[in-house]
Motif scaffolding. Structure first.
Motif, PDB file in Angstrom:
ATOM      1  N   GLY A 191       3.514 -35.381 -16.616  1.00  0.00           N
ATOM      2  CA  GLY A 191       4.512 -35.353 -15.549  1.00  0.00           C
ATOM      3  C   GLY A 191       4.761 -33.945 -15.044  1.00  0.00           C
ATOM      4  N   LYS A 192       4.800 -32.976 -15.955  1.00  0.00           N
ATOM      5  CA  LYS A 192       5.006 -31.579 -15.563  1.00  0.00           C
ATOM      6  C   LYS A 192       3.834 -31.057 -14.736  1.00  0.00           C
ATOM      7  N   ASP A 193       2.654 -31.597 -14.980  1.00  0.00           N
ATOM      8  CA  ASP A 193       1.478 -31.186 -14.199  1.00  0.00           C
ATOM      9  C   ASP A 193       1.591 -31.560 -12.727  1.00  0.00           C
ATOM     10  N   PHE A 194       2.555 -32.411 -12.392  1.00  0.00           N
ATOM     11  CA  PHE A 194       2.789 -32.799 -10.997  1.00  0.00           C
ATOM     12  C   PHE A 194       3.639 -31.773 -10.245  1.00  0.00           C
ATOM     13  N   LEU A 195       4.128 -30.754 -10.948  1.00  0.00           N
ATOM     14  CA  LEU A 195       4.999 -29.736 -10.341  1.00  0.00           C
ATOM     15  C   LEU A 195       4.402 -29.073  -9.107  1.00  0.00           C
ATOM     16  N   PRO A 196       3.152 -28.593  -9.126  1.00  0.00           N
ATOM     17  CA  PRO A 196       2.635 -27.951  -7.900  1.00  0.00           C
ATOM     18  C   PRO A 196       2.669 -28.864  -6.677  1.00  0.00           C
ATOM     19  N   ILE A 197       2.436 -30.141  -6.885  1.00  0.00           N
ATOM     20  CA  ILE A 197       2.470 -31.094  -5.771  1.00  0.00           C
ATOM     21  C   ILE A 197       3.898 -31.249  -5.261  1.00  0.00           C
TER      22      ILE A 197
ATOM     23  N   ILE B  57      13.035 -21.578  -1.075  1.00  0.00           N
ATOM     24  CA  ILE B  57      11.998 -21.261  -0.088  1.00  0.00           C
ATOM     25  C   ILE B  57      11.532 -19.825  -0.243  1.00  0.00           C
ATOM     26  N   GLU B  58      12.481 -18.921  -0.425  1.00  0.00           N
ATOM     27  CA  GLU B  58      12.121 -17.517  -0.612  1.00  0.00           C
ATOM     28  C   GLU B  58      11.260 -17.336  -1.862  1.00  0.00           C
ATOM     29  N   ALA B  59      11.646 -17.968  -2.954  1.00  0.00           N
ATOM     30  CA  ALA B  59      10.884 -17.853  -4.196  1.00  0.00           C
ATOM     31  C   ALA B  59       9.503 -18.478  -4.047  1.00  0.00           C
ATOM     32  N   PHE B  60       9.434 -19.605  -3.363  1.00  0.00           N
ATOM     33  CA  PHE B  60       8.157 -20.286  -3.135  1.00  0.00           C
ATOM     34  C   PHE B  60       7.215 -19.412  -2.322  1.00  0.00           C
ATOM     35  N   GLU B  61       7.730 -18.834  -1.248  1.00  0.00           N
ATOM     36  CA  GLU B  61       6.893 -18.010  -0.373  1.00  0.00           C
ATOM     37  C   GLU B  61       6.495 -16.689  -1.036  1.00  0.00           C
ATOM     38  N   LYS B  62       7.356 -16.166  -1.886  1.00  0.00           N
ATOM     39  CA  LYS B  62       7.077 -14.883  -2.533  1.00  0.00           C
ATOM     40  C   LYS B  62       6.067 -15.032  -3.672  1.00  0.00           C
ATOM     41  N   ASP B  63       6.279 -16.039  -4.544  1.00  0.00           N
ATOM     42  CA  ASP B  63       5.433 -16.152  -5.733  1.00  0.00           C
ATOM     43  C   ASP B  63       5.534 -17.566  -6.308  1.00  0.00           C
ATOM     44  N   LYS B  64       4.641 -18.444  -5.873  1.00  0.00           N
ATOM     45  CA  LYS B  64       4.646 -19.840  -6.337  1.00  0.00           C
ATOM     46  C   LYS B  64       4.493 -19.941  -7.847  1.00  0.00           C
ATOM     47  N   LEU B  65       3.633 -19.098  -8.410  1.00  0.00           N
ATOM     48  CA  LEU B  65       3.391 -19.160  -9.850  1.00  0.00           C
ATOM     49  C   LEU B  65       4.652 -18.816 -10.634  1.00  0.00           C
ATOM     50  N   ALA B  66       5.333 -17.768 -10.240  1.00  0.00           N
ATOM     51  CA  ALA B  66       6.571 -17.379 -10.924  1.00  0.00           C
ATOM     52  C   ALA B  66       7.622 -18.487 -10.799  1.00  0.00           C
ATOM     53  N   LEU B  67       7.719 -19.086  -9.631  1.00  0.00           N
ATOM     54  CA  LEU B  67       8.657 -20.190  -9.433  1.00  0.00           C
ATOM     55  C   LEU B  67       8.287 -21.359 -10.345  1.00  0.00           C
ATOM     56  N   SER B  68       7.012 -21.674 -10.423  1.00  0.00           N
ATOM     57  CA  SER B  68       6.554 -22.768 -11.292  1.00  0.00           C
ATOM     58  C   SER B  68       6.908 -22.497 -12.748  1.00  0.00           C
ATOM     59  N   ILE B  69       6.669 -21.282 -13.194  1.00  0.00           N
ATOM     60  CA  ILE B  69       6.975 -20.919 -14.583  1.00  0.00           C
ATOM     61  C   ILE B  69       8.463 -21.046 -14.853  1.00  0.00           C
ATOM     62  N   GLN B  70       9.279 -20.606 -13.913  1.00  0.00           N
ATOM     63  CA  GLN B  70      10.730 -20.702 -14.063  1.00  0.00           C
ATOM     64  C   GLN B  70      11.173 -22.166 -14.187  1.00  0.00           C
ATOM     65  N   ILE B  71      10.650 -23.019 -13.338  1.00  0.00           N
ATOM     66  CA  ILE B  71      11.013 -24.448 -13.375  1.00  0.00           C
ATOM     67  C   ILE B  71      10.551 -25.068 -14.679  1.00  0.00           C
ATOM     68  N   LEU B  72       9.324 -24.785 -15.094  1.00  0.00           N
ATOM     69  CA  LEU B  72       8.793 -25.348 -16.346  1.00  0.00           C
ATOM     70  C   LEU B  72       9.610 -24.871 -17.542  1.00  0.00           C
TER      71      LEU B  72
END
Length: 136
Positions: free
Chosen positions: A89-95, A117-132
């Protein structure tokens, strides 16, 4: 057991996703688990979209069967179940992030926070790590 498209309409990868997530309620439950820290049946019922109890029960069961979510007894209240995303389920995060960004781009009235939006546009990977990290 790893789920595959053997018993689905086709072996198309898009169809595989649709067989699991292909209705509005399932994605909203995943959203609540992933972004809104909702974990209990009652919390899902409080979402703005007002899912009915029979639909919620059915979709939670389908998410469990697909290996997207797990249900456990709440340690604080043994008569209550809590839900969480599995690694699958967590693997669905990028989608889910891309869906959110697409909606923000094409819907002027979306309620997505500017900080997202700002975090997404600046660094998707960092945002993903934060959410995970918040899902642990």
């Amino acid at each position: 057991m790893k789920q595959n498209s053997e018993n689905f309409r086709s072996n198309c990868p898009i169809n595989f996703v649709l067989e699991i997530f292909g209705d509005k309620w399932t994605l909203l439950i995943v959203r609540d688990l992933m972004f809104k820290s909702k974990r209990s049946y009652g919390e899902f019922l409080q979402s703005n979209e007002k899912i009915s109890t029979n639909i919620l029960a059915d979709r939670l069961q389908k998410l469990e069967a697909a290996g997207i979510a797990i249900k456990e007894i709440d340690k604080q209240n043994k008569s209550k179940f809590i839900y969480a995303l599995t690694d699958k389920g967590k693997d669905f995060l990028p989608i889910m992030l891309e869906i959110t960004a697409w909606s923000c781009k094409h819907d002027a009235t979306t309620n997505t926070p500017d900080s997202f939006i700002e975090a997404f546009e600046k660094d998707k990977l960092a945002l993903s790590i934060q959410i995970l990290d918040n899902l642990k």
